[in-house]
Enzyme design. Structure first.
Site, PDB file in Angstrom:
ATOM      1  N   ASP A   1       0.815  -1.220   0.000  1.00 58.67           N
ATOM      2  CA  ASP A   1       0.000   0.000   0.000  1.00 58.67           C
ATOM      3  C   ASP A   1       0.847   1.268   0.000  1.00 58.67           C
ATOM      4  O   ASP A   1       2.064   1.216   0.209  1.00 58.67           O
ATOM      5  CB  ASP A   1      -0.981  -0.005   1.193  1.00 58.67           C
ATOM      6  CG  ASP A   1      -0.339  -0.503   2.490  1.00 58.67           C
ATOM      7  OD1 ASP A   1       0.898  -0.478   2.594  1.00 58.67           O
ATOM      8  OD2 ASP A   1      -1.080  -0.919   3.393  1.00 58.67           O
TER       9      ASP A   1
ATOM     10  N   ASN B   1      -7.969  -3.103  14.325  1.00 56.07           N
ATOM     11  CA  ASN B   1      -9.344  -3.406  13.893  1.00 56.07           C
ATOM     12  C   ASN B   1      -9.385  -4.591  12.927  1.00 56.07           C
ATOM     13  O   ASN B   1     -10.407  -4.861  12.312  1.00 56.07           O
ATOM     14  CB  ASN B   1      -9.986  -2.181  13.238  1.00 56.07           C
ATOM     15  CG  ASN B   1      -9.231  -1.724  11.988  1.00 56.07           C
ATOM     16  OD1 ASN B   1      -8.248  -2.336  11.594  1.00 56.07           O
ATOM     17  ND2 ASN B   1      -9.701  -0.651  11.368  1.00 56.07           N
TER      18      ASN B   1
ATOM     19  N   HIS C   1      -7.494  -4.893  10.182  1.00 56.27           N
ATOM     20  CA  HIS C   1      -7.191  -4.613   8.774  1.00 56.27           C
ATOM     21  C   HIS C   1      -5.887  -5.284   8.354  1.00 56.27           C
ATOM     22  O   HIS C   1      -4.983  -5.482   9.152  1.00 56.27           O
ATOM     23  CB  HIS C   1      -7.216  -3.109   8.463  1.00 56.27           C
ATOM     24  CG  HIS C   1      -6.051  -2.307   8.956  1.00 56.27           C
ATOM     25  ND1 HIS C   1      -6.170  -1.010   9.394  1.00 56.27           N
ATOM     26  CD2 HIS C   1      -4.720  -2.602   9.061  1.00 56.27           C
ATOM     27  CE1 HIS C   1      -4.977  -0.561   9.739  1.00 56.27           C
ATOM     28  NE2 HIS C   1      -4.083  -1.497   9.553  1.00 56.27           N
TER      29      HIS C   1
ATOM     30  N   GLU D   1      -9.920  -2.052   5.287  1.00 58.75           N
ATOM     31  CA  GLU D   1     -10.600  -1.804   6.552  1.00 58.75           C
ATOM     32  C   GLU D   1     -11.827  -2.713   6.671  1.00 58.75           C
ATOM     33  O   GLU D   1     -12.259  -3.307   5.675  1.00 58.75           O
ATOM     34  CB  GLU D   1     -11.029  -0.324   6.619  1.00 58.75           C
ATOM     35  CG  GLU D   1      -9.885   0.682   6.442  1.00 58.75           C
ATOM     36  CD  GLU D   1      -8.932   0.768   7.654  1.00 58.75           C
ATOM     37  OE1 GLU D   1      -9.033  -0.070   8.571  1.00 58.75           O
ATOM     38  OE2 GLU D   1      -8.093   1.679   7.663  1.00 58.75           O
TER      39      GLU D   1
HETATM   40  C1  F6R Z   1       1.373  -1.459   6.235  1.00 62.03           C
HETATM   41  C2  F6R Z   1       0.049  -2.051   6.305  1.00 62.03           C
HETATM   42  C3  F6R Z   1      -0.757  -2.078   7.557  1.00 62.03           C
HETATM   43  C4  F6R Z   1       0.064  -2.405   8.810  1.00 62.03           C
HETATM   44  C5  F6R Z   1      -0.819  -2.406  10.058  1.00 62.03           C
HETATM   45  C6  F6R Z   1       0.001  -2.630  11.321  1.00 62.03           C
HETATM   46  O1  F6R Z   1       1.907  -1.551   4.923  1.00 62.03           O
HETATM   47  O2  F6R Z   1      -0.426  -2.492   5.314  1.00 62.03           O
HETATM   48  O3  F6R Z   1      -1.794  -3.016   7.431  1.00 62.03           O
HETATM   49  O4  F6R Z   1       0.673  -3.648   8.649  1.00 62.03           O
HETATM   50  O5  F6R Z   1      -1.475  -1.182  10.169  1.00 62.03           O
HETATM   51  O6  F6R Z   1       0.847  -1.544  11.512  1.00 62.03           O
HETATM   52  P1  F6R Z   1       1.984  -1.558  12.647  1.00 62.03           P
HETATM   53  O7  F6R Z   1       2.986  -2.581  12.214  1.00 62.03           O
HETATM   54  O8  F6R Z   1       2.565  -0.170  12.618  1.00 62.03           O
HETATM   55  O9  F6R Z   1       1.316  -1.908  13.909  1.00 62.03           O
END
Ligand code: F6R
Length: 241
Positions: free
Chosen positions: A67, A136, A138, A143
């Site tokens: 992403d 959540n 994701h 989401e």
């Molecule tokens: C990042 C991504 C997100 C993160 C998720 C966890 O490229 O796609 O899904 O993996 O938000 O983020 P952290 O590792 O910062 O807790």
């Protein structure tokens, strides 16, 4: 879904890097799907160390990131392109034309999504997809409520997600409201999936992941539809199991 618990985040990172390195040894031109965020930082550090110790080369590897924020120039200090250069690309021998992220600054974001799906197809699909998980549930920026058949698409970020990511910006107002993300179907089409979770803030979501029914309200539950998913967690993330 195979869940393996480690004492510390460092150990988890070492094991994740070892799994990635094994994939690359078995297939030097492997396509790796990569993630950003706090969770994979130790994994990237370990991959850099393996490279510096002459044990791992990325010369034939291709990487495809999950992403990117919409509306940020790739050179912006908080873009995921900048993150990947800082934490991995600038320290390994991966050629510049072999790493790919969505261009969140493209004039036509919808066209950019189609281009990205085509790119994933053109490189022959992803061999190993690295994932983090949001509180959540994701995965990528998919989401709650994202259909499981989604491919790369533009998303409006949850308030919850913007707040979690505000730590990297000077204020919440600067966190982009939209992003481009690979969809759930794109993620599920990877041959192998490696999800990492560490820290107390992930304990609830890991507890829920184990018990949850497969439903779009909890995007990570889609991983139960895939036959080769390994989940690595540290002790804190596993504390509510
Ligand atoms: C990042 C991504 C997100 C993160 C998720 C966890 O490229 O796609 O899904 O993996 O938000 O983020 P952290 O590792 O910062 O807790």
């Amino acid at each position: 879904m195979n869940i393996i618990e480690f004492e510390s985040k460092d150990q988890l990172g070492k094991e994740a890097a070892a799994i990635i390195a094994r994939t690359m040894t078995a297939k030097p031109d492997a396509v790796l799907g990569l993630a950003t965020g706090g969770t994979p930082i130790e994994t990237y550090k370990e991959l850099i160390q393996l490279h510096q110790a002459n044990q791992l080369s990325f010369k034939q590897t291709k990487t495809i990131n999950l992403d990117e924020y919409a509306g940020l120039n790739p050179e912006h200090e908080n873009s995921y392109m900048t993150y990947m250069k800082r934490h991995l690309f600038d320290h390994i021998d991966l050629p510049h034309d072999q790493y790919f992220l969505p261009n969140g600054n493209a004039a036509h974001l919808e066209k950019e999504c189609l281009r990205y799906d085509q790119l994933i197809e053109d490189v022959g699909g992803i061999d190993l997809q690295l994932l983090g998980i949001g509180q959540n549930g994701h995965i990528g920026f998919n989401e709650p409520g994202t259909p499981f058949n989604s491919k790369t698409h533009v998303v409006q970020l949850d308030e919850n997600t913007r707040q979690a990511n505000a730590r990297y910006f000077s204020s919440i107002d600067e966190v982009p409201t939209h992003a481009i993300t690979m969809g759930i179907a794109s993620i599920l089409s990877s041959k192998k999936i490696l999800l990492l979770a560490s820290g107390k803030s992930k304990a609830k979501v890991i507890q829920y992941l184990e018990q949850a029914e497969i439903h779009p309200d909890f995007p990570a539950s889609a991983l139960k539809l895939h036959e080769d998913v390994t989940v690595l967690i540290d002790r804190e993330a596993g504390s509510l199991r």
